[in-house]
Design an enzyme around this catalytic site. Structure first.
Site: not given
Ligand code: FCB
Length: 444
Positions: A168, A353
């Protein structure tokens, strides 16, 4: 339990769960160095209740029990991250052999249980010594990350099924240097512009270094939010488009097209970018073997002309929300996956995720419904041509949820932080049923 069947996803589809070193390991012993999350969380006011990762889930000692939970449910893979300060306490230079030994145990433990190791090199626990030199604001981080990546590859590379450089990058750069919510907690436009470039330049530099070593199956994990206008007014639609640029396109365009979106440069970052960043874009867009897609929610955006840069604001949405206050919007996962496949790349995509925070307890019907709807979204994206090859639930365990401390529980398995007892939740049983056809856990 879940409406889909394992076979619906295809023979080679990989199911796993994900965690991150700082969120579960604890174990700040045996030579582990300090990370930015140690000091950020120890600073009053930065995390809920002043919570830190000092103990977390004590996975450093309890890793074998946690791997048993994975194999008992029939998961094929485990997405974990290496702690940089555990391996190289000062970020560069001397190695901590006890740290290397720890990941040897964990990786061999996965292989013994027939679980594929999906490694992330960097999931936010930057060595403090590197932050002292400017961290992600310093261009030298590209070399620091590449050297660390090569050390990992030399020791573990032959045993890893897949490697992602960074988890991320939007959070590493924007959330941590512009919004100040995560470590190191900067709220500074220039810091954010530089970190936003250096995080991708470091990613590409590490990819090139790993390729030179012969490493295989290399990727990055990006996070995505579907940005929508708070209303249908043109200025709100433009606001959503700009947020899409800040959150999604900066990373997709950088990694797959070798350029940053003009709107994000023009509305904010342009004057603060490092000199000559254009010359780095071939490195930023180094070819990848797979892409990790993290997805949780959508956001609604409206124009906010009172702001001189990035003149937009987030607006509360009407949909049902998780305990994080995030709207539940499974259609967004289908949209993101099909968009990436249509507009950016045909390399395999893995949902690395996806999951929700729910109130404490082991009976979690809303979480089962959340997973069910998002698994259906994966199937819908596959039908529309997206090459989705894996799905990892966030998370195996309740854990340290960064600025939210231990208050927000994302686990398939409940953790009692006083006793460290693990108790599988109903959502864990739902995955076990999907993956093995059995619905009773053997792990108490
Ligand atoms: C993601 C992070 C992960 C976890 C989830 C809820 O942004 O990658 O560590 O905190 O959100």
């Amino acid at each position: 339990m879940f409406s889909s069947k394992r076979a619906d996803f295809g023979d080679d589809f990989i199911f796993g769960t994900a965690t991150a070193s700082y969120q579960i390991e604890g174990g700040q012993t045996d030579g582990r160095g300090s990370s930015i999350w140690d000091t950020f969380s120890a600073t009053p006011g930065n995390t809920y209740n002043g919570d830190t990762g000092l103990i977390a889930c004590d996975h450093y000692s309890r890793w074998a029990e946690d791997l048993d939970l994975l194999s008992d449910a029939g998961f094929d893979a485990y997405r974990f991250s290496f702690s940089w300060p555990r391996l190289i306490p000062e970020g560069t230079g001397a190695r901590n052999e006890k740290g290397f030994d720890f990941y040897d145990r964990v990786i061999d433990g996965m292989l013994e249980r027939n679980i594929k190791p999906y490694a992330t090199l960097y999931h936010w626990d930057l060595p403090s010594a590197l932050q002292d030199k400017g961290g992600w604001m310093n261009r030298d981080i590209a070399g620091w990350l590449a050297d660390y990546a090569v050390e990992i590859n030399k020791r573990f590379g032959d045993r890893l099924a897949a490697t992602a450089t960074i988890n991320e990058p939007w959070c590493v750069a924007f959330l941590s240097h512009m919004l100040g919510v995560h470590a190191p907690g900067y709220r500074d436009l220039r810091a954010a512009a530089r970190a936003s470039h250096h995080v991708l330049f470091a990613h590409g530099t590490a990819i090139n270094a790993l390729r030179a070593e012969g490493a295989k199956n290399l990727g990055i994990v990006l996070n995505f939010e579907v940005a929508q206008g708070a209303t249908g007014k043109p200025e709100d639609l433009a606001a959503a488009r700009l947020w899409d640029g800040i959150f999604n396109r900066w990373y997709l365009d950088g990694v797959f097209k070798g350029q940053y979106p003009a709107d994000v440069l023009e509305k904010g970052f342009g004057p603060y970018m490092p000199d000559g960043f254009e010359n780095d874009m071939a490195t930023v867009s180094a070819p990848l073997d797979w892409l990790g897609v993290n997805y949780y929610t959508r956001g609604l955006y409206a124009a906010d002309p009172s702001r001189s840069v990035f003149p937009i604001k987030k607006v509360d949405g009407p949909l049902e929300k998780t305990e994080m206050g995030w709207e539940i919007f499974p259609e967004g996962l289908e949209e993101i996956l099909t968009r990436i496949a249509a507009d950016y790349t045909d390399i395999p995509l893995a949902v690395t995720e996806n999951g929700m925070a729910e109130v404490e307890g082991t009976d979690d019907p809303r979480r089962i419904a959340y997973y069910d709807a998002h698994l259906s979204a994966v199937l819908a994206a596959q039908k529309r041509g997206a090459n989705v090859t894996g799905y990892f639930g966030w998370s195996l365990l309740d854990n340290f949820e960064w600025a939210e401390g231990y208050a927000k529980r994302f686990g398939l398995v409940h953790v009692d932080y006083d006793t460290q007892k693990r108790t599988p939740k109903k959502s864990y049983e739902a995955f076990k049923m999907l993956l093995t056809g059995a619905n009773q856990s053997q792990v108490a």
